[in-house]
Write a protein that holds these residues in place. Structure first.
Motif, PDB file in Angstrom:
ATOM      1  N   TYR A   1       0.849  -1.215  -0.324  1.00 52.32           N
ATOM      2  CA  TYR A   1       0.158   0.259  -0.156  1.00 52.32           C
ATOM      3  C   TYR A   1       0.603   1.156  -0.182  1.00 52.32           C
TER       4      TYR A   1
ATOM      5  N   THR B   1       0.919   3.161  -1.888  1.00 52.11           N
ATOM      6  CA  THR B   1       0.207   4.890  -2.586  1.00 52.11           C
ATOM      7  C   THR B   1      -0.736   5.017  -1.534  1.00 52.11           C
ATOM      8  N   LEU B   2      -1.294   4.649  -0.252  1.00 55.88           N
ATOM      9  CA  LEU B   2      -1.851   5.058   0.528  1.00 55.88           C
ATOM     10  C   LEU B   2      -0.856   5.616   1.540  1.00 55.88           C
TER      11      LEU B   2
ATOM     12  N   GLY C   1      -0.538   9.164  -0.372  1.00 58.60           N
ATOM     13  CA  GLY C   1      -1.289  10.143  -0.417  1.00 58.60           C
ATOM     14  C   GLY C   1      -1.611  10.945   1.342  1.00 58.60           C
TER      15      GLY C   1
END
Lengths: 300, 298
Positions: free
Chosen positions: A263, A265-266, A269
């Motif tokens: 994860y 990209t989480l 972000g």
């Protein structure tokens, strides 16, 4: 600093040398983007397109033609700058967000061509195993190539920023109407900035080919371009060296966080949201401000 | 010659219908985006993620009710509300503190939301392909232009105009809609006459995201629902609102029609390069009319 960086390949394992070379590529790309966004106030949403053009030009010339390798490598930046010129001519007539949207659709057009034109670009597989001159084929060679190109580009970019042209560009960012009123040809300056920035994006594209030995259409995909945006934001829009820090942070995080979790990209972000809320000046911008190294706010 | 033989009048007609029904999905999604652009002045990159959540929510709800017609209808009605709830949380907890920032920051913020929502969807639903079935009534096809045309697409052709009329009535005939339009033009003034602009914005944002969810739910029986839907739609959606005129609902309609129809004809004429057409159109239209076809509020 340079001496330390130059001696690193003898001290570090190969993997780290490779990561550093990737950072050089990204730093150069982020700096060229920041020339437009931070310094020029132009919403260059699809900077990756020019990076991709540089990379594909070099890759195609090295694999499909029998011209000397250096010609392929040199052609990359010029091809990128040429595409930048053509795209820029149309884009500078538009305002802000429309500029960005036209640019993103032209960039996506290039992406779609790279993605679908199997015969030439290899389609979504890309081009692999690009033959490089023996001098830069090894990871150490690629590292030095990156270091030299980045240093030279930094010097040139710094000179451009300090030149009357750089000052005019900044003035246009801050108040385009007034610049127009005092007789500055705003669009000419913006177009010139686009050509210069895309030239440097092309250099970083060629450097990508040198470091990775391959190209693929993802380089021209819009999500990647926005990631480069994040690098600039992370380092600090209104600083000269900020994008280098941004690129270094993102590349190292991707490399090391990416091995622990899928994860990534989480995490990117969440990091981005924290930045927007707490450090809108960017890491480097914040440090400069805290350390008082910046006497007056040079960039805005 | 082979190409010319495949292009017959019935083929053109059925491709036109397929394009129109695709345009209706695009319109439902982009009208929401256009609303957010018009009222809040926010280019919402996370809009595609909300569309994806709408589709996944539709999958879960229809499975919860056994996958029958009841499940389908409930999915269609409830999943936009699931998306609206997600967007309300995001708006009230994070977004509402950022309205004063510049557009670029807002854009990057919504990009961050897209990254986060994309991974959250992967955590909740996994990376597998999913699909749901339309109820019996919509399966199969009718014959139009001597070619089979899926019944479900006829349903889409009805829903799109209904959404358009509903949105038009909302923005022109209701008090909230009028306030929202006024806030789009001059938010300080609307605040100065004693209206809580923050809640007007929240309402417009949630309504826009509701439409994204509705689009996701509507598209779910026709495509495989998967991670990456957000990337597929968001660029199209952005380009559509741009060529239509930022923040203009009818512009979203015009843009969607252009996109939907050329996409389906592109597949007919030049299958390999069909994905190039939308971008090419945007380039031509923006060079011809630098602020989109219809009036832009930006």
């Amino acid at each position: 600093m340079l001496v330390i960086l130059a001696s690193l390949p003898t001290l570090l394992p190969r993997f780290y040398v490779y990561i550093l070379a990737v950072i050089f590529v990204m730093a150069l790309l982020a700096m060229s983007l920041n020339m437009l966004v931070g310094h020029g106030g132009l919403f260059q949403f699809h900077h990756g397109a020019f990076y991709g053009v540089g990379a594909y030009t070099a890759a195609l010339m090295l694999t499909k033609t029998s011209l000397p390798a250096w010609m392929g490598l040199v052609a990359g930046p010029f091809a990128a700058a040429f595409v930048g010129l053509v795209i820029g001519v149309f884009c500078v007539r538009l305002n802000r967000l429309y500029f960005g949207m036209l640019q993103i659709s032209l960039g996506s057009l290039l992406w779609a061509i790279a993605f679908r034109w199997y015969n030439v670009t290899g389609g979504d597989d890309g081009i692999h195993g690009i033959p490089l001159p023996s001098l830069i084929a090894s990871s150490t060679g690629a590292y030095y190539c990156g270091l030299i190109l980045l240093t030279l580009s930094l010097l040139v970019l710094y000179l451009i920023y300090k030149s009357p042209f750089g000052a005019t560009l900044q003035a246009i960012r801050d108040n385009p109407e007034r610049c127009e009123a005092i007789g500055i040809h705003v669009r000419h300056h913006q177009l010139m900035a686009i050509v210069i920035a895309t030239f440097f994006a092309g250099i970083s594209g060629v450097l990508f080919v040198v470091v990775e030995g391959s190209v693929f259409p993802d380089l021209l995909f819009w999500v990647f371009s926005l990631e480069v945006f994040i690098m600039c934001l992370l380092g600090g829009w209104f600083t000269f060296a900020g994008p280098i820090f941004g690129a270094a942070i993102i590349v190292s995080l991707r490399t090391f966080v990416g091995t622990y979790t899928e994860y990534w990209t989480l995490i990117l972000g969440i990091m981005l949201i924290l930045l927007i809320f707490f450090l809108p000046e960017g890491v480097w911008g914040y440090l400069l401000e805290k350390l008082g190294g910046r006497k007056h706010k040079e960039y805005r | 010659m082979e190409l010319l033989q495949t292009i017959t009048l019935p083929a053109l007609g059925s491709h036109l219908l397929v394009g129109l029904s695709r345009a209706m999905i695009l319109f439902v999604v982009t009208s929401g985006m256009s609303l957010v652009l018009g009222v809040l002045r926010v280019p919402n990159v996370a809009h595609g993620s909300l569309y994806m959540i709408g589709a996944f929510a539709a999958f879960s709800i229809s499975h919860l009710f056994g996958g029958g017609p009841l499940g389908f209808w409930l999915a269609l009605i409830l999943s936009p509300f699931v998306v609206a709830a997600v967007s309300l949380i995001a708006e009230r907890s994070l977004f509402c503190h950022l309205y004063e920032r510049e557009h670029l920051m807002l854009l990057l913020f919504t990009f961050a939301l897209m990254l986060i929502l994309g991974d959250l969807v992967k955590m909740v639903w996994g990376a597998d392909y999913r699909s749901i079935m339309a109820p019996e009534f919509f399966r199969g096809s009718v014959t139009l232009f001597e070619a089979p045309f899926p019944r479900y697409n006829l349903f889409l052709l009805v829903v799109g105009p209904l959404v358009a009329v509903g949105l038009w009535l909302f923005s022109n005939k209701t008090r909230v809609g009028k306030i929202a339009r006024a806030a789009a033009v001059d938010r300080e003034m609307v605040g100065a006459i004693g209206i809580n602009v923050s809640w007007v914005f929240a309402f417009a944002f949630v309504l826009g995201c509701f439409l994204a969810g509705l689009g996701g739910a509507l598209v779910s029986p026709t495509v495989s629902i998967t991670i990456g839907m957000d990337h597929d739609i968001i660029m199209d959606a952005f380009l559509i609102v741009t060529i239509g005129g930022l923040g203009n609902m009818w512009g979203a309609m015009v843009g969607s029609l252009i996109f939907g129809i050329t996409q389906s004809f592109g597949v007919l004429f030049l299958p390999q390069f069909a994905i190039v057409f939308p971008y090419l159109e945007v380039v031509i239209i923006l060079i011809w009319r630098p602020t989109g076809l219809l009036k832009s509020v930006w």
